[in-house]
Design a protein around this motif. Structure first.
Motif, PDB file in Angstrom:
ATOM      1  N   ALA A 211      -8.060   0.695  -4.560  1.00 22.18           N
ATOM      2  CA  ALA A 211      -7.378  -0.479  -4.013  1.00 22.18           C
ATOM      3  C   ALA A 211      -6.325  -0.085  -2.984  1.00 22.18           C
ATOM      4  CB  ALA A 211      -6.730  -1.277  -5.141  1.00 22.18           C
ATOM      5  N   GLU A 212      -5.790   1.116  -3.128  1.00 22.57           N
ATOM      6  CA  GLU A 212      -4.769   1.611  -2.191  1.00 22.57           C
ATOM      7  C   GLU A 212      -5.387   2.298  -0.977  1.00 22.57           C
ATOM      8  OE1 GLU A 212      -1.489   1.264  -2.277  1.00 22.57           O
ATOM      9  OE2 GLU A 212      -1.307   0.287  -4.231  1.00 22.57           O
ATOM     10  N   GLY A 213      -6.719   2.281  -0.877  1.00 24.26           N
ATOM     11  CA  GLY A 213      -7.374   2.804   0.298  1.00 24.26           C
ATOM     12  C   GLY A 213      -7.841   4.238   0.203  1.00 24.26           C
ATOM     13  N   ALA A 214      -7.865   4.787  -1.007  1.00 21.35           N
ATOM     14  CA  ALA A 214      -8.344   6.156  -1.188  1.00 21.35           C
ATOM     15  C   ALA A 214      -9.861   6.179  -1.347  1.00 21.35           C
ATOM     16  CB  ALA A 214      -7.683   6.779  -2.419  1.00 21.35           C
ATOM     17  N   ARG A 215     -10.428   7.358  -1.116  1.00 24.22           N
ATOM     18  CA  ARG A 215     -11.850   7.605  -1.367  1.00 24.22           C
ATOM     19  C   ARG A 215     -11.935   8.319  -2.715  1.00 24.22           C
ATOM     20  NH1 ARG A 215     -13.123  11.557   1.748  1.00 24.22           N
ATOM     21  NH2 ARG A 215     -10.964  12.021   2.305  1.00 24.22           N
ATOM     22  N   VAL A 216     -12.653   7.731  -3.679  1.00 24.88           N
ATOM     23  CA  VAL A 216     -12.534   8.156  -5.067  1.00 24.88           C
ATOM     24  C   VAL A 216     -13.840   8.707  -5.634  1.00 24.88           C
ATOM     25  CG1 VAL A 216     -11.842   7.460  -7.396  1.00 24.88           C
ATOM     26  CG2 VAL A 216     -10.738   6.407  -5.407  1.00 24.88           C
ATOM     27  N   VAL A 217     -13.746   9.880  -6.246  1.00 27.13           N
ATOM     28  CA  VAL A 217     -14.831  10.435  -7.048  1.00 27.13           C
ATOM     29  C   VAL A 217     -14.541  10.116  -8.507  1.00 27.13           C
ATOM     30  CG1 VAL A 217     -15.878  12.562  -7.910  1.00 27.13           C
ATOM     31  CG2 VAL A 217     -15.486  12.273  -5.458  1.00 27.13           C
ATOM     32  N   VAL A 218     -15.491   9.474  -9.150  1.00 26.79           N
ATOM     33  CA  VAL A 218     -15.357   9.057 -10.543  1.00 26.79           C
ATOM     34  C   VAL A 218     -16.138  10.009 -11.431  1.00 26.79           C
ATOM     35  CG1 VAL A 218     -15.768   7.194 -12.202  1.00 26.79           C
ATOM     36  CG2 VAL A 218     -15.114   6.649  -9.844  1.00 26.79           C
ATOM     37  N   ASN A 219     -15.426  10.768 -12.250  1.00 31.45           N
ATOM     38  CA  ASN A 219     -16.067  11.714 -13.169  1.00 31.45           C
ATOM     39  C   ASN A 219     -15.989  11.202 -14.595  1.00 31.45           C
ATOM     40  OD1 ASN A 219     -14.875  14.102 -15.183  1.00 31.45           O
ATOM     41  ND2 ASN A 219     -16.895  14.520 -14.322  1.00 31.45           N
ATOM     42  N   ASP A 220     -17.067  11.415 -15.343  1.00 37.00           N
ATOM     43  CA  ASP A 220     -17.082  11.118 -16.771  1.00 37.00           C
ATOM     44  C   ASP A 220     -18.282  11.828 -17.393  1.00 37.00           C
ATOM     45  OD1 ASP A 220     -15.519   8.928 -18.600  1.00 37.00           O
ATOM     46  OD2 ASP A 220     -17.541   9.237 -19.366  1.00 37.00           O
TER      47      ASP A 220
ATOM     48  N   MET B  83       0.840  -1.196   0.000  1.00 36.48           N
ATOM     49  CA  MET B  83       0.000   0.000   0.000  1.00 36.48           C
ATOM     50  C   MET B  83       0.876   1.248   0.000  1.00 36.48           C
ATOM     51  SD  MET B  83      -3.189  -1.139   0.120  1.00 36.48           S
ATOM     52  CE  MET B  83      -4.302   0.015   0.917  1.00 36.48           C
ATOM     53  N   VAL B  84       0.451   2.246  -0.763  1.00 33.05           N
ATOM     54  CA  VAL B  84       1.189   3.500  -0.839  1.00 33.05           C
ATOM     55  C   VAL B  84       0.623   4.442   0.211  1.00 33.05           C
ATOM     56  CG1 VAL B  84       1.800   5.458  -2.295  1.00 33.05           C
ATOM     57  CG2 VAL B  84       1.668   3.165  -3.291  1.00 33.05           C
ATOM     58  N   GLU B  85       1.414   4.726   1.219  1.00 35.73           N
ATOM     59  CA  GLU B  85       0.937   5.506   2.365  1.00 35.73           C
ATOM     60  C   GLU B  85       0.419   6.877   1.964  1.00 35.73           C
ATOM     61  OE1 GLU B  85       2.621   7.107   6.690  1.00 35.73           O
ATOM     62  OE2 GLU B  85       3.832   5.776   5.424  1.00 35.73           O
ATOM     63  N   ALA B  86       1.010   7.472   0.927  1.00 35.11           N
ATOM     64  CA  ALA B  86       0.656   8.836   0.528  1.00 35.11           C
ATOM     65  C   ALA B  86      -0.791   8.975   0.086  1.00 35.11           C
ATOM     66  CB  ALA B  86       1.584   9.305  -0.591  1.00 35.11           C
TER      67      ALA B  86
ATOM     68  N   ALA C  52       2.542   2.420 -13.335  1.00 37.05           N
ATOM     69  CA  ALA C  52       3.658   3.347 -13.516  1.00 37.05           C
ATOM     70  C   ALA C  52       3.473   4.601 -12.672  1.00 37.05           C
ATOM     71  CB  ALA C  52       3.800   3.717 -14.992  1.00 37.05           C
ATOM     72  N   LEU C  53       2.233   5.106 -12.591  1.00 35.91           N
ATOM     73  CA  LEU C  53       1.986   6.277 -11.764  1.00 35.91           C
ATOM     74  C   LEU C  53       2.320   5.990 -10.305  1.00 35.91           C
ATOM     75  CD1 LEU C  53       0.934   9.096 -11.079  1.00 35.91           C
ATOM     76  CD2 LEU C  53      -1.364   8.103 -10.939  1.00 35.91           C
ATOM     77  N   PHE C  54       1.892   4.854  -9.802  1.00 32.61           N
ATOM     78  CA  PHE C  54       2.127   4.576  -8.393  1.00 32.61           C
ATOM     79  C   PHE C  54       3.602   4.346  -8.089  1.00 32.61           C
ATOM     80  CE2 PHE C  54      -2.292   4.792  -7.934  1.00 32.61           C
ATOM     81  CZ  PHE C  54      -2.547   4.937  -6.583  1.00 32.61           C
ATOM     82  N   GLU C  55       4.337   3.809  -9.033  1.00 28.76           N
ATOM     83  CA  GLU C  55       5.791   3.743  -8.860  1.00 28.76           C
ATOM     84  C   GLU C  55       6.365   5.153  -8.764  1.00 28.76           C
ATOM     85  OE1 GLU C  55       7.518   1.501 -12.009  1.00 28.76           O
ATOM     86  OE2 GLU C  55       6.431  -0.343 -11.519  1.00 28.76           O
ATOM     87  N   GLY C  56       5.852   6.058  -9.599  1.00 27.08           N
ATOM     88  CA  GLY C  56       6.316   7.436  -9.581  1.00 27.08           C
ATOM     89  C   GLY C  56       5.949   8.158  -8.297  1.00 27.08           C
ATOM     90  N   ILE C  57       4.758   7.873  -7.770  1.00 28.03           N
ATOM     91  CA  ILE C  57       4.352   8.482  -6.502  1.00 28.03           C
ATOM     92  C   ILE C  57       5.285   8.033  -5.385  1.00 28.03           C
ATOM     93  CG2 ILE C  57       2.565   8.482  -4.718  1.00 28.03           C
ATOM     94  CD1 ILE C  57       0.475   8.463  -6.971  1.00 28.03           C
ATOM     95  N   GLU C  58       5.576   6.747  -5.353  1.00 25.88           N
ATOM     96  CA  GLU C  58       6.465   6.227  -4.309  1.00 25.88           C
ATOM     97  C   GLU C  58       7.867   6.830  -4.415  1.00 25.88           C
ATOM     98  OE1 GLU C  58       5.432   2.015  -2.680  1.00 25.88           O
ATOM     99  OE2 GLU C  58       5.588   1.848  -4.868  1.00 25.88           O
ATOM    100  N   GLU C  59       8.310   7.100  -5.642  1.00 25.74           N
ATOM    101  CA  GLU C  59       9.657   7.648  -5.857  1.00 25.74           C
ATOM    102  C   GLU C  59       9.652   9.170  -5.947  1.00 25.74           C
ATOM    103  OE1 GLU C  59      11.061   5.663  -9.356  1.00 25.74           O
ATOM    104  OE2 GLU C  59      10.875   3.667  -8.454  1.00 25.74           O
ATOM    105  N   ASP C  60       8.484   9.782  -5.808  1.00 26.30           N
ATOM    106  CA  ASP C  60       8.332  11.240  -5.853  1.00 26.30           C
ATOM    107  C   ASP C  60       8.877  11.812  -7.162  1.00 26.30           C
ATOM    108  OD1 ASP C  60       7.409  13.643  -4.841  1.00 26.30           O
ATOM    109  OD2 ASP C  60       9.234  14.076  -3.712  1.00 26.30           O
ATOM    110  N   ARG C  61       8.489  11.200  -8.294  1.00 25.28           N
ATOM    111  CA  ARG C  61       8.947  11.637  -9.619  1.00 25.28           C
ATOM    112  C   ARG C  61       7.881  12.457 -10.316  1.00 25.28           C
ATOM    113  NH1 ARG C  61       9.002   7.788 -12.946  1.00 25.28           N
ATOM    114  NH2 ARG C  61       8.854   5.921 -11.649  1.00 25.28           N
TER     115      ARG C  61
END
Length: 254
Positions: free
Chosen positions: A29-38, A1-4, A207-216
């Motif tokens: 899946a990472e435990g966030a509360r999500v608003v889905v827009n479309d 899980m990504v703590e951020a 790929a995004l979550f890898e970037g979040i973990e690495e702060d890229r």
């Protein structure tokens, strides 16, 4: 899980399918509360029901206030994912150019304008921009898309350099081909350039979550894009000549 992102209030625009739906699923899946827009209310509801999120249909440009209410007063992460893949040349109609500019760039600007006062006061916030490798490079046969995706990348870059010392995190996702409706709509140009190396939407979310973990800042689901970007900067004329050869190959096949 990504703590951020655990417990974070997240908004994903254009999340009724494709990359947006994959992002919404991963954040949930990472435990966030999500608003889905479309724009498509049924698709937004379907994804929201699947992940236990909140559906918020409508134009992505004006949903921040309602999304904030739906999340109990705070948006922690905003994914500016909605986009249009407008093809054509410089001769594309004014309406085509205006729509591409409005959705691919100005929707990001409007969201940031609304979000930043609260984020800056709190000293934290995360803005995720789904750009495209076309925003770093270009795409044959799609002038409105290429030009406005360059604009989306430039805006994300500006946000990052302006506010990173004040706690604002920005990520620019720049994939090549992704197996979505937009790839299908890209026609023969997409078949030539994008389809051979196309990946799944889930790969973009990973790929995004890898970037979040690495702060890229720069997220490259196709790592080879880094080499293309470097080649473009190092020798623009050689790069343009190679791209023109690709253009000619496409024209010959039409």
């Amino acid at each position: 899980m990504v703590e951020a992102v655990q417990g974070a209030g997240v908004v994903v625009t254009g999340a009724g399918g494709g990359i947006g739906a994959a992002l919404a699923r991963r954040f949930a899946a990472e435990g966030a509360r999500v608003v889905v827009n479309d724009l498509d209310a049924d698709r937004a509801k379907s994804v929201a029901d699947e992940i236990g999120g909140v559906a918020l249909p409508g134009d992505a440009s004006g949903i921040v206030a309602d999304a904030r209410d739906a999340l109990g007063g705070t948006v922690d992460v905003y994914c500016a994912n909605a986009g249009v893949g407008s093809g054509g040349t410089e001769a594309a109609g004014e309406a085509v150019w205006e729509l591409a500019w409005d959705v691919n760039v100005m929707a990001h600007v409007r969201a940031a304008h609304t979000l930043l006062p609260d984020w800056l006061e709190r000293g934290r916030g995360r803005f995720v921009s789904t750009v495209s490798a076309a925003g770093l490079l270009t795409m044959i046969g799609a002038a409105p898309y290429s030009v406005t995706k360059h604009g989306a990348y430039a805006f994300a870059e500006w946000l990052s350099l302006t506010y990173r010392h004040r706690g604002i995190k920005v990520h620019a996702i720049c994939p090549q081909g992704v197996r979505t409706d937009m790839l299908t709509a890209s026609g023969t140009a997409g078949d030539l350039v994008l389809r051979p190396t196309a990946i799944e939407p889930k790969d973009v979310a990973d790929a995004l979550f890898e970037g979040i973990e690495e702060d890229r800042f720069l997220i490259l689901p196709h790592p080879e894009v880094a080499g293309y970007y470097q080649a473009r900067a190092a020798d623009p004329d050689r790069w343009l000549t190679n791209m023109n050869h690709l253009q000619q190959k496409w024209e010959a096949a039409e």
